[in-house]
Design a protein around this motif. Structure first.
Motif, mmCIF file in Angstrom:
data_model
loop_
_atom_site.group_PDB
_atom_site.id
_atom_site.type_symbol
_atom_site.label_atom_id
_atom_site.label_comp_id
_atom_site.label_asym_id
_atom_site.label_seq_id
_atom_site.Cartn_x
_atom_site.Cartn_y
_atom_site.Cartn_z
ATOM 1 N N LYS A 1 -0.244 10.778 -8.065
ATOM 2 C CA LYS A 1 -0.666 10.249 -9.290
ATOM 3 C C LYS A 1 0.648 9.265 -9.751
ATOM 4 O O LYS A 1 0.714 7.984 -10.100
ATOM 5 N N LYS A 2 1.780 9.851 -9.787
ATOM 6 C CA LYS A 2 3.008 9.368 -10.382
ATOM 7 C C LYS A 2 3.478 8.073 -9.600
ATOM 8 O O LYS A 2 3.862 7.152 -9.998
ATOM 9 N N PHE A 3 3.304 8.294 -8.248
ATOM 10 C CA PHE A 3 3.614 7.194 -7.555
ATOM 11 C C PHE A 3 2.417 6.031 -7.169
ATOM 12 O O PHE A 3 2.525 5.315 -6.095
ATOM 13 N N LYS A 4 1.245 6.291 -7.831
ATOM 14 C CA LYS A 4 0.015 5.647 -7.734
ATOM 15 C C LYS A 4 -0.128 5.409 -6.195
ATOM 16 O O LYS A 4 -0.357 4.176 -5.805
ATOM 17 N N ASP B 1 -2.245 4.984 -2.896
ATOM 18 C CA ASP B 1 -3.911 4.259 -2.820
ATOM 19 C C ASP B 1 -4.494 5.107 -1.425
ATOM 20 O O ASP B 1 -5.773 5.314 -1.633
ATOM 21 N N LYS B 2 -3.919 5.785 -0.589
ATOM 22 C CA LYS B 2 -4.450 6.431 0.546
ATOM 23 C C LYS B 2 -3.871 7.735 0.659
ATOM 24 O O LYS B 2 -2.624 7.724 0.454
ATOM 25 N N SER B 3 -4.583 8.813 1.025
ATOM 26 C CA SER B 3 -3.846 10.182 1.082
ATOM 27 C C SER B 3 -4.519 10.902 2.529
ATOM 28 O O SER B 3 -5.714 10.491 2.642
ATOM 29 N N ILE B 4 -3.668 11.689 3.073
ATOM 30 C CA ILE B 4 -4.021 12.720 4.311
ATOM 31 C C ILE B 4 -3.414 13.893 4.063
ATOM 32 O O ILE B 4 -2.111 13.853 3.888
ATOM 33 N N ALA B 5 -4.120 14.906 4.270
ATOM 34 C CA ALA B 5 -3.504 16.266 4.130
ATOM 35 C C ALA B 5 -3.894 17.057 5.384
ATOM 36 O O ALA B 5 -5.322 17.462 5.643
ATOM 37 N N LEU B 6 -3.026 17.231 6.214
ATOM 38 C CA LEU B 6 -3.576 18.042 7.623
ATOM 39 C C LEU B 6 -2.993 19.580 7.736
ATOM 40 O O LEU B 6 -1.606 19.885 7.230
ATOM 41 N N ALA B 7 -3.890 20.476 8.260
ATOM 42 C CA ALA B 7 -3.351 21.946 8.063
ATOM 43 C C ALA B 7 -3.136 22.347 9.624
ATOM 44 O O ALA B 7 -4.167 21.963 10.311
ATOM 45 N N THR B 8 -2.395 23.182 10.067
ATOM 46 C CA THR B 8 -2.174 23.452 11.407
ATOM 47 C C THR B 8 -2.352 24.959 11.707
ATOM 48 O O THR B 8 -3.375 25.568 11.053
ATOM 49 N N SER B 9 -1.650 25.580 12.336
ATOM 50 C CA SER B 9 -1.751 26.983 13.137
ATOM 51 C C SER B 9 -2.190 28.022 12.035
ATOM 52 O O SER B 9 -3.183 28.663 12.400
ATOM 53 N N MET C 1 0.776 -1.255 0.063
ATOM 54 C CA MET C 1 0.054 0.214 -0.202
ATOM 55 C C MET C 1 0.883 1.277 -0.003
ATOM 56 O O MET C 1 1.771 1.263 0.735
ATOM 57 N N ARG C 2 0.638 2.295 -0.794
ATOM 58 C CA ARG C 2 1.250 3.514 -0.853
ATOM 59 C C ARG C 2 0.251 4.673 -0.181
ATOM 60 O O ARG C 2 -0.887 4.971 -0.582
ATOM 61 N N ILE C 3 0.878 5.400 0.574
ATOM 62 C CA ILE C 3 0.291 6.510 1.390
ATOM 63 C C ILE C 3 1.104 7.874 1.198
ATOM 64 O O ILE C 3 2.479 7.633 1.044
ATOM 65 N N SER C 4 0.076 9.037 0.828
ATOM 66 C CA SER C 4 0.858 10.245 0.995
ATOM 67 C C SER C 4 0.386 11.015 2.151
ATOM 68 O O SER C 4 -1.005 11.118 2.353
ATOM 69 N N SER C 5 1.052 11.742 2.838
ATOM 70 C CA SER C 5 0.830 12.415 3.892
ATOM 71 C C SER C 5 1.340 13.981 3.727
ATOM 72 O O SER C 5 2.524 14.037 3.432
#
Length: 297
Positions: A68-71, A73-81, A1-5
């Motif tokens: 997209k390039k690294f295909k 599977d799941k991603s999450i993007a978190l914004a802070t202060s 599984m590949r994940i982007s954070s």
């Protein structure tokens, strides 16, 4: 599984793409950084300005292409202060989702501290010590007291280094004075006990580890004693801005915020009589991955 954070901080935006095998082993496929200082806009004007908004939209398009390039599977993007404080965040979040497909979640300081704790838990052995976790970001500072996998204290303070520089400029004070004033004002909210160990996370603490290698000519960068930190700070302060730029292995947008970060770290170690600080080189984006995995397990 590949994940982007993706960690959308006040000083920069950082993305990591990893692959997890059947044994749960992580392999980092790509690290990407966008030097967009959201805190400069928000802490001065309370909003993200149109030029920065345009840069943000383009940055998220680039990160979407990497996913997209690294295909992924799941991603999450978190914004802070910075995003928490931005008055115009809602339409911008919608625009980024529409143009890149990336949905950003704006999290509280409490949740930020919890996720950082997750990253530390999986990457650092605390040996059953009373430990102070220190995360020094651009907009906030998270302090957490941990012992035997139990959290006794956790709080987010509006002391981030980009915010500190902005306040220093407005009040015509040095960043060091602002740091001292912040600690004094918050004294009744801070833990009263001493700690046996500190663990530092985030870009500023990672940079302190790099400064040990550069200024002291010795490793490891993952462990810095209080006495070493004093020497690092003194040598850094003696350097001219040009020497800092050319001789230190730091990104240009780290050179101004690292000064108050060094000072604040020193003050915290002194206050709690901590002799050394571990720097595991993990933070929010890694904690977000652990949280994502736990939610799908």
């Amino acid at each position: 599984m590949r994940i982007s954070s993706i960690d959308i901080g006040s000083n920069a935006i950082r993305q990591v793409i990893i692959e997890i095998d059947m044994n749960g082993t992580w392999t980092v496929l790509k690290k990407h950084r966008e030097p967009i200082r959201l805190g400069h806009d928000v802490f001065l004007y309370r909003k993200i300005t149109p030029p920065t908004e345009q840069r943000l939209v383009l940055a998220f398009k680039r990160m979407a292409r990497l996913m997209k390039k690294f295909k992924v599977d799941k991603s999450i993007a978190l914004a802070t202060s910075a995003f928490r404080d931005a008055q115009n965040k809602r339409p911008l979040l919608t625009k980024i989702k529409q143009t890149s497909g990336i949905k950003i979640e704006v999290i509280s300081g409490t949740e930020e501290a919890r996720l950082i704790r997750q990253a530390v838990k999986h990457n650092t052995c605390l040996n059953d010590k009373h430990c102070l976790l220190i995360d020094i970001g651009g907009g906030s500072v998270e302090l957490t007291h941990v012992h035997s996998n139990r959290i006794y204290f956790s709080r987010s303070f509006r002391w981030g280094m980009v915010r500190t520089l902005a306040e220093a400029a407005v009040q015509n004070k040095t960043p060091q004075v602002i740091c001292k004033e912040n600690l004094k004002k918050a004294s009744r909210f801070l833990p009263k006990r001493q700690f046996e160990l500190a663990v530092g996370t985030g870009g500023n603490l990672d940079a302190i580890g790099k400064l040990k290698l550069t200024l002291l000519k010795k490793g490891p960068n993952t462990l810095v004693s209080a006495s070493e930190l004093k020497i690092i700070y003194k040598r850094f302060m003696k350097m001219s801005p040009q020497d800092r730029l050319t001789k230190l292995d730091l990104k240009p947008d780290r050179l101004d915020v690292i000064e108050p970060a060094l000072f604040l770290t020193l003050q915290l170690l002194k206050k709690y009589k901590i002799k050394r600080i571990k720097i595991p080189c993990v933070g929010l984006k890694e904690g977000a991955i652990y949280s994502l995995l736990n939610s799908h397990s």
